[in-house]
Design a protein around this motif. Structure first.
Motif, PDB file in Angstrom:
ATOM      1  N   LEU A   1      45.274  55.075  69.256  1.00 42.19           N
ATOM      2  CA  LEU A   1      46.523  54.015  69.499  1.00 42.19           C
ATOM      3  C   LEU A   1      45.816  53.872  70.914  1.00 42.19           C
ATOM      4  O   LEU A   1      45.646  51.839  70.773  1.00 42.19           O
ATOM      5  CB  LEU A   1      47.753  54.867  69.981  1.00 42.19           C
ATOM      6  N   LEU A   2      45.457  54.619  71.558  1.00 37.20           N
ATOM      7  CA  LEU A   2      44.508  54.059  73.607  1.00 37.20           C
ATOM      8  C   LEU A   2      43.473  53.856  73.302  1.00 37.20           C
ATOM      9  O   LEU A   2      43.464  52.031  73.700  1.00 37.20           O
ATOM     10  CB  LEU A   2      44.783  55.369  74.256  1.00 37.20           C
ATOM     11  N   PHE A   3      42.748  54.002  71.874  1.00 33.30           N
ATOM     12  CA  PHE A   3      41.095  53.488  72.072  1.00 33.30           C
ATOM     13  C   PHE A   3      40.980  51.911  71.660  1.00 33.30           C
ATOM     14  O   PHE A   3      39.940  51.233  71.398  1.00 33.30           O
ATOM     15  CB  PHE A   3      40.430  53.947  71.246  1.00 33.30           C
ATOM     16  N   LEU A   4      42.262  51.977  70.201  1.00 30.65           N
ATOM     17  CA  LEU A   4      42.313  50.741  69.811  1.00 30.65           C
ATOM     18  C   LEU A   4      42.527  49.442  71.152  1.00 30.65           C
ATOM     19  O   LEU A   4      42.502  48.603  70.655  1.00 30.65           O
ATOM     20  CB  LEU A   4      42.617  50.531  68.851  1.00 30.65           C
ATOM     21  N   ALA A   5      43.301  49.691  71.576  1.00 26.05           N
ATOM     22  CA  ALA A   5      43.978  48.830  72.726  1.00 26.05           C
ATOM     23  C   ALA A   5      43.063  48.817  73.894  1.00 26.05           C
ATOM     24  O   ALA A   5      43.757  48.903  74.858  1.00 26.05           O
ATOM     25  CB  ALA A   5      44.950  48.917  73.127  1.00 26.05           C
TER      26      ALA A   5
ATOM     27  N   ALA B   1      42.806  64.164  81.433  1.00 21.92           N
ATOM     28  CA  ALA B   1      41.483  63.305  81.482  1.00 21.92           C
ATOM     29  C   ALA B   1      42.377  62.084  82.392  1.00 21.92           C
ATOM     30  O   ALA B   1      41.879  62.429  83.132  1.00 21.92           O
ATOM     31  CB  ALA B   1      40.894  63.199  80.555  1.00 21.92           C
ATOM     32  N   MET B   2      43.195  61.997  82.133  1.00 19.95           N
ATOM     33  CA  MET B   2      43.085  59.994  82.512  1.00 19.95           C
ATOM     34  C   MET B   2      44.316  60.941  84.407  1.00 19.95           C
ATOM     35  O   MET B   2      43.796  59.514  84.532  1.00 19.95           O
ATOM     36  CB  MET B   2      44.580  59.994  81.542  1.00 19.95           C
ATOM     37  N   GLN B   3      45.153  61.768  84.372  1.00 19.74           N
ATOM     38  CA  GLN B   3      45.403  61.536  85.142  1.00 19.74           C
ATOM     39  C   GLN B   3      43.875  61.868  86.638  1.00 19.74           C
ATOM     40  O   GLN B   3      44.181  61.389  87.548  1.00 19.74           O
ATOM     41  CB  GLN B   3      46.491  62.578  85.565  1.00 19.74           C
TER      42      GLN B   3
ATOM     43  N   LEU C   1      44.829  46.263  76.754  1.00 21.84           N
ATOM     44  CA  LEU C   1      44.621  46.750  77.767  1.00 21.84           C
ATOM     45  C   LEU C   1      44.944  47.300  78.803  1.00 21.84           C
ATOM     46  O   LEU C   1      45.126  48.152  80.148  1.00 21.84           O
ATOM     47  CB  LEU C   1      46.700  47.020  77.401  1.00 21.84           C
ATOM     48  N   PHE C   2      44.063  48.548  78.196  1.00 22.65           N
ATOM     49  CA  PHE C   2      43.554  49.304  78.414  1.00 22.65           C
ATOM     50  C   PHE C   2      41.467  49.056  79.305  1.00 22.65           C
ATOM     51  O   PHE C   2      40.902  48.651  78.349  1.00 22.65           O
ATOM     52  CB  PHE C   2      43.308  51.149  77.894  1.00 22.65           C
ATOM     53  N   GLY C   3      41.246  49.779  80.248  1.00 23.71           N
ATOM     54  CA  GLY C   3      39.870  49.545  80.504  1.00 23.71           C
ATOM     55  C   GLY C   3      38.709  49.887  79.617  1.00 23.71           C
ATOM     56  O   GLY C   3      39.025  50.982  79.223  1.00 23.71           O
ATOM     57  N   GLU C   4      37.159  50.055  79.938  1.00 18.68           N
ATOM     58  CA  GLU C   4      36.369  50.538  79.508  1.00 18.68           C
ATOM     59  C   GLU C   4      36.617  52.432  79.860  1.00 18.68           C
ATOM     60  O   GLU C   4      36.452  53.079  78.506  1.00 18.68           O
ATOM     61  CB  GLU C   4      35.437  50.328  79.252  1.00 18.68           C
ATOM     62  N   LYS C   5      36.998  52.771  80.692  1.00 18.39           N
ATOM     63  CA  LYS C   5      37.178  53.670  81.534  1.00 18.39           C
ATOM     64  C   LYS C   5      38.383  55.109  80.251  1.00 18.39           C
ATOM     65  O   LYS C   5      37.840  55.830  79.745  1.00 18.39           O
ATOM     66  CB  LYS C   5      36.932  54.570  82.974  1.00 18.39           C
ATOM     67  N   GLU C   6      39.146  53.919  80.372  1.00 20.22           N
ATOM     68  CA  GLU C   6      39.876  54.278  79.634  1.00 20.22           C
ATOM     69  C   GLU C   6      39.673  54.796  77.787  1.00 20.22           C
ATOM     70  O   GLU C   6      40.168  55.776  77.467  1.00 20.22           O
ATOM     71  CB  GLU C   6      41.742  53.918  79.559  1.00 20.22           C
ATOM     72  N   GLY C   7      39.217  54.059  77.435  1.00 22.45           N
ATOM     73  CA  GLY C   7      39.053  53.662  76.606  1.00 22.45           C
ATOM     74  C   GLY C   7      37.944  55.178  75.859  1.00 22.45           C
ATOM     75  O   GLY C   7      37.523  55.925  74.868  1.00 22.45           O
ATOM     76  N   ARG C   8      36.523  54.863  76.785  1.00 20.24           N
ATOM     77  CA  ARG C   8      35.965  56.223  76.700  1.00 20.24           C
ATOM     78  C   ARG C   8      36.715  58.168  76.308  1.00 20.24           C
ATOM     79  O   ARG C   8      36.137  58.428  75.650  1.00 20.24           O
ATOM     80  CB  ARG C   8      35.081  56.801  77.526  1.00 20.24           C
ATOM     81  N   ILE C   9      37.780  57.926  77.584  1.00 25.05           N
ATOM     82  CA  ILE C   9      37.713  59.270  77.000  1.00 25.05           C
ATOM     83  C   ILE C   9      39.272  59.214  76.427  1.00 25.05           C
ATOM     84  O   ILE C   9      39.070  60.327  75.657  1.00 25.05           O
ATOM     85  CB  ILE C   9      39.204  58.754  78.410  1.00 25.05           C
ATOM     86  N   ALA C  10      39.321  58.522  75.774  1.00 21.80           N
ATOM     87  CA  ALA C  10      40.303  58.357  74.422  1.00 21.80           C
ATOM     88  C   ALA C  10      39.598  59.203  73.568  1.00 21.80           C
ATOM     89  O   ALA C  10      39.978  59.592  72.748  1.00 21.80           O
ATOM     90  CB  ALA C  10      41.290  57.331  74.437  1.00 21.80           C
ATOM     91  N   LEU C  11      38.492  58.356  73.261  1.00 17.83           N
ATOM     92  CA  LEU C  11      37.901  58.084  72.531  1.00 17.83           C
ATOM     93  C   LEU C  11      37.139  59.912  72.657  1.00 17.83           C
ATOM     94  O   LEU C  11      37.248  60.477  71.454  1.00 17.83           O
ATOM     95  CB  LEU C  11      36.751  57.594  72.174  1.00 17.83           C
ATOM     96  N   ALA C  12      36.919  60.510  73.523  1.00 16.94           N
ATOM     97  CA  ALA C  12      36.240  62.181  73.991  1.00 16.94           C
ATOM     98  C   ALA C  12      37.595  62.839  73.485  1.00 16.94           C
ATOM     99  O   ALA C  12      37.000  64.346  73.135  1.00 16.94           O
ATOM    100  CB  ALA C  12      35.756  61.971  74.857  1.00 16.94           C
TER     101      ALA C  12
END
Length: 309
Positions: A200-204, A249-251, A226-237
Motif C-alpha cells: 500500500l505504501l509503495f503504490l502511493a 526503517a521508516m523511523q 503521497l510518499f517520497g521515493e525514499k519511502e517507496g524504496r524502503i517499502a519495496l525492500a
C-alpha cells in the motif's frame, strides 16, 4: 493548524502531566496547578479553564477536548478517549507520552511553515534536509512532514491496539493532512489487514510513479502519490516482512520520534519464590494436622525455657 507557540506549550503540558500524574494526583488538581506555569500569551490556559469546567461535570478529559475541536486535533482527542476507556489497556501514561511526542512533531512542522518567506522559500535553517541532501522546497517539506506524521500516528495505533477503524478516521480528520491524504486514509481503513502494508505504501509513493514513467505506463487511475521515493524504496525492500521492520526503517530514515510502547511488568521474578514459600508453609501445616490426627502431636518441643530475669 495552530501557531508554533501553542504546540510548544502543549508538549510542555503533556510532559508535566506525565511526570506528576504518577503521584496519584487527580487530573483536576493537576490542570489547576499547571495552568499557571504555561505561557499566558497562548490560548492553552483558556483551554484548560474550559476543560476544568467539563471535568467537574463529566469527569472525562476526552469529552472536554472534543468540545475544543478547534484547538485540540481529532487524533489528540482520540488518544485521550482511548486511555479513558474502561475496556482498553491503553493507559493515560502512554497516552501522554504519545501526545507529547505528537505535539513536538507539530511544533517542528509549524516552525518550518512559519519560516516560509513572502517568496515561498523556507528559512535557511530548514532549507536543507537535516541528514544531508538537496535543498528542500515547501512542497517537499510538507510531503516529508506528513509522511512522518502518518508513520508516527499509524504506529501508535497499531502498537497500542487502539483499533484501525476509529484511529484512521481520527487521522483523516486531522488538519495536518490535506484532502488527498484524507481520502487515502479513509481508503486505507478498508484495506488495512487485507493488503500488505508495504504494498500500500509503495503504490502511493513517488518511486512507483517514477517506475511507471520509465516504463511509459499512463498514470491514469494511479495514485495519489503521497510518499517520497525514499519511502517507496524502503517499502519495496520490506515486502512480505514483519511490519515492525518496515516501521523501524521508516523511523530511522524519516527521523520521527520513536513511538512509546507499553512496558510489560516482570512479575515472574517475585512470583515463583513467593509460591515456594507458601508451599513450604502449607507442608508444615499439613504435617502438624497429620500428627494431631495420629495423636502424635507433641507440644513440648515448642516449649522454651524462661529467661532469667
Amino acid at each position: 493548524m495552530l501557531d508554533n507557540a501553542e504546540y510548544v506549550e502543549q508538549a510542555y503540558l503533556f510532559d508535566l502531566l506525565r511526570e506528576r500524574i504518577a503521584e496519584q494526583t487527580p487530573m483536576q488538581e493537576l490542570l489547576g496547578q499547571l495552568r499557571h506555569e504555561l505561557l499566558a500569551t497562548t490560548r492553552l490556559p483558556m483551554a484548560i479553564d474550559f476543560m476544568l469546567t467539563e471535568l467537574r461535570h463529566s469527569g472525562l478529559m476526552g469529552d472536554a477536548m472534543a468540545r475544543l475541536s478547534h484547538y485540540f486535533s481529532p487524533f489528540q482527542t482520540f488518544l485521550i478517549r482511548e486511555s479513558e476507556s474502561e475496556t482498553g489497556r491503553f493507559t493515560i501514561h502512554i497516552a501522554l507520552q504519545v501526545l507529547q511526542a505528537d505535539a513536538k512533531l507539530r511544533a517542528d512542522y509549524t516552525a518550518r511553515l512559519e519560516s516560509i518567506d513572502t517568496q515561498g522559500n523556507l528559512g535557511d535553517s530548514f532549507s536543507t534536509i537535516p541528514r544531508g541532501g538537496p535543498a528542500m522546497t515547501p512542497t517537499v517539506m510538507a510531503q516529508r512532514a506528513r509522511s512522518g506524521f502518518f508513520f508516527f500516528h499509524f504506529e501508535a495505533i497499531s502498537r497500542n491496539r487502539l483499533g484501525y477503524d476509529a484511529g484512521l478516521t481520527a487521522m483523516s480528520n486531522d488538519p495536518v493532512y490535506d484532502a488527498d491524504w484524507t481520502k487515502w486514509l479513509l481508503d486505507l481503513r478498508a484495506n488495512v489487514g487485507l493488503v500488505d502494508m508495504a504494498d500500500l505504501l509503495f503504490l502511493a509513493s513517488d518511486e512507483y510513479r517514477r517506475r511507471l514513467i520509465d516504463e511509459n505506463v499512463p498514470l491514469d487511475g494511479k495514485g495519489p502519490f503521497l510518499f517520497g521515493e525514499k519511502e517507496g524504496r524502503i517499502a519495496l525492500a520490506n515486502r512480505r516482512k514483519d511490519p515492525v521492520y518496515l516501521f523501524g526503517a521508516m523511523q530511522r530514515h524519516l527521523g520521527y520520534p520513536p513511538v512509546p510502547r507499553p512496558i510489560k511488568e516482570e512479575t515472574d521474578r517475585d512470583t515463583i519464590p513467593a509460591m515456594l514459600r507458601r508451599i513450604e508453609r502449607l507442608e508444615s501445616r499439613i504435617k502438624l494436622m497429620e500428627q494431631e490426627q495420629r495423636q502424635e502431636f507433641d507440644l513440648s518441643k515448642f516449649y522454651q525455657k524462661p529467661t532469667d530475669a
